[in-house]
Motif scaffolding. Structure first.
Motif, PDB file in Angstrom:
ATOM      1  N   THR A 601    -124.686 -39.786  34.273  1.00 57.84           N
ATOM      2  CA  THR A 601    -124.782 -38.862  35.406  1.00 57.84           C
ATOM      3  C   THR A 601    -124.087 -37.564  35.003  1.00 57.84           C
ATOM      4  OG1 THR A 601    -122.716 -39.580  36.450  1.00 57.84           O
ATOM      5  CG2 THR A 601    -124.732 -40.730  37.082  1.00 57.84           C
ATOM      6  N   THR A 602    -124.560 -36.482  35.536  1.00 51.56           N
ATOM      7  CA  THR A 602    -123.940 -35.179  35.274  1.00 51.56           C
ATOM      8  C   THR A 602    -124.232 -34.262  36.448  1.00 51.56           C
ATOM      9  OG1 THR A 602    -123.705 -33.394  33.639  1.00 51.56           O
ATOM     10  CG2 THR A 602    -125.935 -34.190  34.077  1.00 51.56           C
ATOM     11  N   GLY A 603    -123.507 -33.186  36.534  1.00 41.38           N
ATOM     12  CA  GLY A 603    -123.772 -32.250  37.620  1.00 41.38           C
ATOM     13  C   GLY A 603    -122.609 -31.319  37.873  1.00 41.38           C
ATOM     14  N   SER A 604    -122.742 -30.550  38.926  1.00 41.43           N
ATOM     15  CA  SER A 604    -121.708 -29.591  39.299  1.00 41.43           C
ATOM     16  C   SER A 604    -121.628 -29.486  40.815  1.00 41.43           C
ATOM     17  CB  SER A 604    -122.005 -28.216  38.692  1.00 41.43           C
ATOM     18  OG  SER A 604    -123.226 -27.706  39.194  1.00 41.43           O
ATOM     19  N   THR A 605    -120.473 -29.072  41.297  1.00 38.79           N
ATOM     20  CA  THR A 605    -120.252 -28.866  42.718  1.00 38.79           C
ATOM     21  C   THR A 605    -119.522 -27.542  42.923  1.00 38.79           C
ATOM     22  OG1 THR A 605    -118.137 -30.041  42.684  1.00 38.79           O
ATOM     23  CG2 THR A 605    -120.099 -31.340  43.196  1.00 38.79           C
ATOM     24  N   LEU A 606    -119.765 -26.923  44.039  1.00 45.83           N
ATOM     25  CA  LEU A 606    -119.068 -25.695  44.420  1.00 45.83           C
ATOM     26  C   LEU A 606    -118.710 -25.815  45.892  1.00 45.83           C
ATOM     27  CD1 LEU A 606    -118.083 -22.795  43.843  1.00 45.83           C
ATOM     28  CD2 LEU A 606    -120.374 -21.998  44.503  1.00 45.83           C
ATOM     29  N   GLU A 607    -117.423 -25.723  46.192  1.00 50.07           N
ATOM     30  CA  GLU A 607    -116.972 -25.816  47.577  1.00 50.07           C
ATOM     31  C   GLU A 607    -116.078 -24.625  47.912  1.00 50.07           C
ATOM     32  OE1 GLU A 607    -115.627 -29.498  50.183  1.00 50.07           O
ATOM     33  OE2 GLU A 607    -113.945 -28.764  48.976  1.00 50.07           O
ATOM     34  N   ASN A 608    -116.358 -23.975  49.037  1.00 48.37           N
ATOM     35  CA  ASN A 608    -115.580 -22.835  49.495  1.00 48.37           C
ATOM     36  C   ASN A 608    -115.025 -23.134  50.885  1.00 48.37           C
ATOM     37  OD1 ASN A 608    -116.409 -20.763  47.315  1.00 48.37           O
ATOM     38  ND2 ASN A 608    -118.368 -21.501  48.091  1.00 48.37           N
ATOM     39  N   VAL A 609    -113.718 -22.950  51.031  1.00 47.53           N
ATOM     40  CA  VAL A 609    -113.051 -23.161  52.314  1.00 47.53           C
ATOM     41  C   VAL A 609    -112.384 -21.852  52.708  1.00 47.53           C
ATOM     42  CG1 VAL A 609    -111.357 -24.525  53.590  1.00 47.53           C
ATOM     43  CG2 VAL A 609    -112.617 -25.565  51.692  1.00 47.53           C
ATOM     44  N   PHE A 610    -112.644 -21.387  53.914  1.00 48.33           N
ATOM     45  CA  PHE A 610    -112.032 -20.133  54.337  1.00 48.33           C
ATOM     46  C   PHE A 610    -111.818 -20.121  55.840  1.00 48.33           C
ATOM     47  CE2 PHE A 610    -116.607 -19.487  54.416  1.00 48.33           C
ATOM     48  CZ  PHE A 610    -116.828 -18.849  55.617  1.00 48.33           C
ATOM     49  N   ILE A 624    -126.860 -32.643  41.148  1.00 45.62           N
ATOM     50  CA  ILE A 624    -126.484 -33.867  40.453  1.00 45.62           C
ATOM     51  C   ILE A 624    -127.698 -34.461  39.745  1.00 45.62           C
ATOM     52  CG2 ILE A 624    -125.580 -36.209  40.748  1.00 45.62           C
ATOM     53  CD1 ILE A 624    -124.075 -35.160  43.208  1.00 45.62           C
ATOM     54  N   GLY A 625    -127.494 -34.814  38.481  1.00 48.69           N
ATOM     55  CA  GLY A 625    -128.554 -35.429  37.686  1.00 48.69           C
ATOM     56  C   GLY A 625    -128.237 -36.863  37.327  1.00 48.69           C
ATOM     57  N   ARG A 626    -129.265 -37.713  37.392  1.00 49.29           N
ATOM     58  CA  ARG A 626    -129.145 -39.123  37.016  1.00 49.29           C
ATOM     59  C   ARG A 626    -130.064 -39.395  35.832  1.00 49.29           C
ATOM     60  NH1 ARG A 626    -131.577 -41.892  40.520  1.00 49.29           N
ATOM     61  NH2 ARG A 626    -130.454 -43.893  40.386  1.00 49.29           N
ATOM     62  N   TYR A 627    -129.565 -40.157  34.892  1.00 45.49           N
ATOM     63  CA  TYR A 627    -130.280 -40.451  33.658  1.00 45.49           C
ATOM     64  C   TYR A 627    -131.565 -41.228  33.946  1.00 45.49           C
ATOM     65  CZ  TYR A 627    -130.944 -42.182  28.847  1.00 45.49           C
ATOM     66  OH  TYR A 627    -131.428 -42.486  27.604  1.00 45.49           O
ATOM     67  N   ASN A 628    -132.630 -40.842  33.278  1.00 48.21           N
ATOM     68  CA  ASN A 628    -133.907 -41.546  33.406  1.00 48.21           C
ATOM     69  C   ASN A 628    -133.883 -42.772  32.502  1.00 48.21           C
ATOM     70  OD1 ASN A 628    -136.540 -42.379  33.590  1.00 48.21           O
ATOM     71  ND2 ASN A 628    -137.385 -40.637  32.479  1.00 48.21           N
ATOM     72  N   SER A 629    -133.795 -43.959  33.105  1.00 44.18           N
ATOM     73  CA  SER A 629    -133.626 -45.191  32.335  1.00 44.18           C
ATOM     74  C   SER A 629    -134.839 -45.542  31.490  1.00 44.18           C
ATOM     75  CB  SER A 629    -133.311 -46.360  33.289  1.00 44.18           C
ATOM     76  OG  SER A 629    -134.361 -46.529  34.219  1.00 44.18           O
ATOM     77  N   LEU A 630    -136.013 -44.943  31.763  1.00 45.36           N
ATOM     78  CA  LEU A 630    -137.205 -45.223  30.957  1.00 45.36           C
ATOM     79  C   LEU A 630    -137.259 -44.376  29.683  1.00 45.36           C
ATOM     80  CD1 LEU A 630    -139.998 -45.468  33.684  1.00 45.36           C
ATOM     81  CD2 LEU A 630    -138.586 -47.289  32.732  1.00 45.36           C
TER      82      LEU A 630
END
Length: 763
Positions: A601-610, A624-630
């Motif tokens: 799995t891989t990915g990124s997140t961005l969170e802003n609090v104000f 978010i990316g999930r590996y293709n098992s095939l």
């Protein structure tokens, strides 16, 4: 030149006056100020700052919110109490000679709560800003504003979280950052919770009214918490007793299930709670009871059958503890009784119906203690015992006569028992300001028995771990760690390493990076649990291998002021021998647990609090990316993408109408479509890969919370504004008993709720 002359008698008089004045000042009578700081919900204001205006006196409250300021000159002062994320309070005090002035300040949540004190994975409680881990905190205030009935109702708006429902069994599982619940460690006050199956149903089997906050750490925590912590940790922190006072709390909430509702019972959702706390001279006692009843929802079913099963939950907890200046110990019991009823369709020929009742009983005992030997050395001890039983009771109902008899079919009457013991101890030693050390050990003893359990298996896991904090400068904090494991069933890796580091690039910009090696031994339920009924055919696999992983996480945090904070995170996880479901090679109609060679799995997140004036907002995005098992089988499936991706966007808005004591909140999340590739066989017996997708959807809740007086708070709102019930699913996989074909159930539709909370405290 004129001489200046001072007589010896005058000089002696001046010296005597100076000495006497100094003596009188030194002998000025003094007193002290002490007390316990509480938050609005009665929980301790841990590590709040206490200042006395007019004199240079200040202190920090301890983890129980208690503080003491000694040697304060007699007089009138103004006591000022502040804590990050809460509105500062001031109150006049009068200090009297040779006696303590006892106060109990109470803090309300502020509109700029951007930083909080956390405990998960820490040596000792500390602010999020100082932690080497990237920790998300869901506060009691946020839980209250949501009008949530369970933990799932709190987490469903968080980035990276998805939930899947099994309507037949009435259970729900969580997914975090592309990983299933198997890889998510659920803790209650730092101790692991037990689940019967491979889902994390314990999230919905915890009393929401006893929760102070929820802490979430993404990424492997295998060194600190061992098995199951590959994807991250969800630590549910319960409320702690407050000051030397008696406290009574109560809550009632009524909610519709779609358009179904009946006042106080049957249709809809009905919650009643009452709790009490008491504390005096270091001793504290608390207890609470909650009844949460869901009348079910028929949905697309007909007759006696419900899409969503009726559920009745009864929670109870009790706690007794003692705290002194350098020590704290407590015992807590959490009890659950849960009944789910699955009513079968009537047979038109016999007028008989087959009903199943699932009865769960769980008792969690925990004993925790802290001893602070000195400012440099402290020891924490934890022990828990969980007794978990789930019983299936199947009956045949004669709809003509009303007579009910027990069914004697295979697996129709059974009970599964799980017993878990955990013993944990850690020591914390500060060598210097630049180096500290934390050794510890974990012992986990698990056993199971029952008709669906193969034999009476046990798994024992023993571990020693050590980590340290290295701070070569005030801007660098490095924490390496090692865990050594001995498992009674599997050969664990000789050592599990981790490395976390935090760099303060500037006063406003922090960088965190981490690497962790993960290890998870198969659980008893995956090895020996066989589950066969009308809708499930699942077999355990005693030949499973242990999972391992390599994970990398990084985050960049920009906090310009107390009113704005932005966090950018990236992650990459590479798993070997991941445990999942597959087809039994000896019987294609049966599913069984298997090892998958590779998963990522891989990915990124961005969170802003104000915050801006009376508006507090959170805006987040994840990809978010999930590996293709095939992908590994290029012969049959050709060239396929390495990862399949999904997007999420969330927004939380709260506007505080201070003049009328009302908060308006909107919680919104967009969950993008979830693609995957599945193997299909064409009419000419050729194997190919087909792209399938679970549809995207929007979710939103709107709530109103109004303070009526110091005792009563009213809340009301609408959940699931977009009326989501099922998600379209293009998969046509029906080849196994654990297939993913057909629409995916998600909710019982738009619902409306109203509730009233009561709190009363006596000094």
């Amino acid at each position: 030149m004129k001489k200046t002359y001072t007589s010896p008698l005058l000089a002696a008089w001046l010296i005597s006056l100076l000495i006497n004045t100094t003596t009188l000042w030194a002998q000025q009578p003094v007193g002290s100020i002490e007390g316990t700081i509480l938050l609005a919900d009665g929980t301790p204001g841990a590590f709040a700052t206490v200042q006395i205006k007019g004199v240079k006196k200040a202190t920090i409250a301890n983890g129980s919110g208690h503080f003491n300021v000694a040697n304060v000159p007699v007089g009138s002062y103004e006591l000022q109490v502040s804590m990050v994320g809460y509105e500062a309070v001031s109150q006049p005090i009068q200090v009297e000679a040779n006696r303590p002035t006892v106060v109990s300040p109470r803090l309300k949540a502020g509109s700029n709560a951007l930083d909080e004190v956390v405990v998960t994975g820490q040596y000792e409680p500390q602010s999020i800003k100082k932690s080497v881990y990237q920790v998300r905190v869901i506060s009691s205030e946020r839980i209250r504003l949501r009008g949530a009935l369970n933990v799932m109702g709190v987490l469903n708006n968080e980035l990276g979280f998805r939930f899947s429902n099994d309507l037949t069994l009435g259970t729900t599982d969580v997914q975090l950052m592309g990983m299933t619940g198997r890889s998510v460690k659920i803790l209650l006050d730092g101790l692991p919770m037990v689940d019967r199956g491979d889902t994390r149903e314990s999230l919905n089997q915890t009393d929401i009214n006893s929760i102070e906050r929820i802490e979430i750490v993404e990424g492997p925590m295998s060194v600190s918490y061992g098995s199951d912590a590959l994807a991250g940790v969800i630590n549910i922190i319960t409320k702690k007793p407050g000051a030397e006072r008696l406290g009574i709390t109560a809550r009632v909430q009524e909610e519709t299930a779609g358009s179904d509702y009946n006042f106080l019972n049957k249709q809809g959702v009905h919650l009643q709670n009452i709790g009490a706390t008491w504390q005096k001279k270091g001793w504290n006692v608390s207890a609470g009871v909650t009844n949460n009843t869901f009348g079910g929802w028929q949905g697309l079913s007909e007759g006696r059958v419900n899409d969503w099963l009726p559920k009745d939950q009864l929670f109870g907890h009790g706690k007794v503890g003692y705290h002194a200046k350098n020590a704290n110990i407590y015992y807590r019991l959490d009890a659950l009784k849960e009944d789910l009823l699955s009513q079968g369709a009537a047979n038109v020929n016999t007028n008989l119906a087959r009903d199943q009742k699932y009865i769960t009983n769980r008792y969690v005992h925990q004993l925790q203690g802290l001893w602070k030997a000195s400012d440099r050395f402290q020891i924490n001890g934890q022990a828990s015992y969980t007794d978990y039983q789930r019983r299936t009771q199947t009956t045949i109902l004669d709809l003509t006569t009303g007579l009910r008899t027990l069914s004697l079919g295979t697996g129709e009457q059974d009970i599964s028992k799980f017993a878990s013991q955990t013993y944990r101890a850690t020591a914390y030693y500060t060598v210097s300001s630049a180096f500290s050390l934390q050794p510890g050990f974990d012992v986990n003893l698990d056993g199971a028995s029952g008709d669906r359990i193969l034999g009476s298996p046990t798994i024992n896991d023993y571990a020693f771990f050590v980590s340290s904090t290295i701070s070569p400068s005030s801007r660098i904090n490095i924490r390496p760690g090692l865990r050594f494991i001995k498992n009674s069933v599997y050969d664990a890796p000789p050592v599990i390493p981790s490395l976390n580091a935090k760099f303060s690039l500037t006063n406003k910009l922090d960088l965190r990076v981490s690497y962790a090696r993960g290890f998870r031994s198969p659980a008893l339920r995956e090895l020996y649990f066989n589950f066969f009924d009308a809708s499930h055919s699942i077999r355990g696999n005693p030949n499973l291998k242990a999972e391992t992983s390599n994970s990398f996480n990084s985050s960049l945090v920009l906090q310009i002021s107390s009113k704005f904070k932005s966090t950018l995170g990236v992650f990459y996880n590479d798993f070997n021998n991941l445990i999942s479901y597959g087809v039994d090679p000896t019987n294609p109609s049966i599913s069984m647990t298997i090892n998958i060679d590779k998963f990522k799995t891989t990915g990124s997140t961005l969170e802003n609090v104000f915050t801006w004036k009376d508006l507090q907002a959170t805006v987040g995005f994840s990809y978010i990316g999930r590996y293709n098992s095939l992908l590994s089988d290029t012969t049959n499936y050709g060239s396929l993408p390495t990862f399949v991706w999904s997007t999420e966007v969330n927004t939380n808005l709260t506007y505080n109408l201070k003049k009328i004591g009302t908060k308006l909140s909107l919680f919104y999340k967009y969950t993008g479509q979830r693609p995957s590739y599945t193997a299909t066989v064409t009419s000419d017996n050729k194997v190919s890969a087909t792209l399938t997708e679970i549809a995207a959807f929007h979710w939103a809740d709107a709530t109103l919370t109004k303070t009526i007086n110091k005792y009563l708070t009213f809340n009301a709102g609408v959940k699931n504004l977009f009326n989501i019930t099922r998600l379209a699913n293009t998969s046509t996989d029906t080849g196994s008993a654990h297939s993913t074909a057909g629409p995916v159930p998600y909710s019982y539709g738009r619902s409306y709720f109203a509730g009233l909370s009561f709190q009363w405290y006596k000094n």
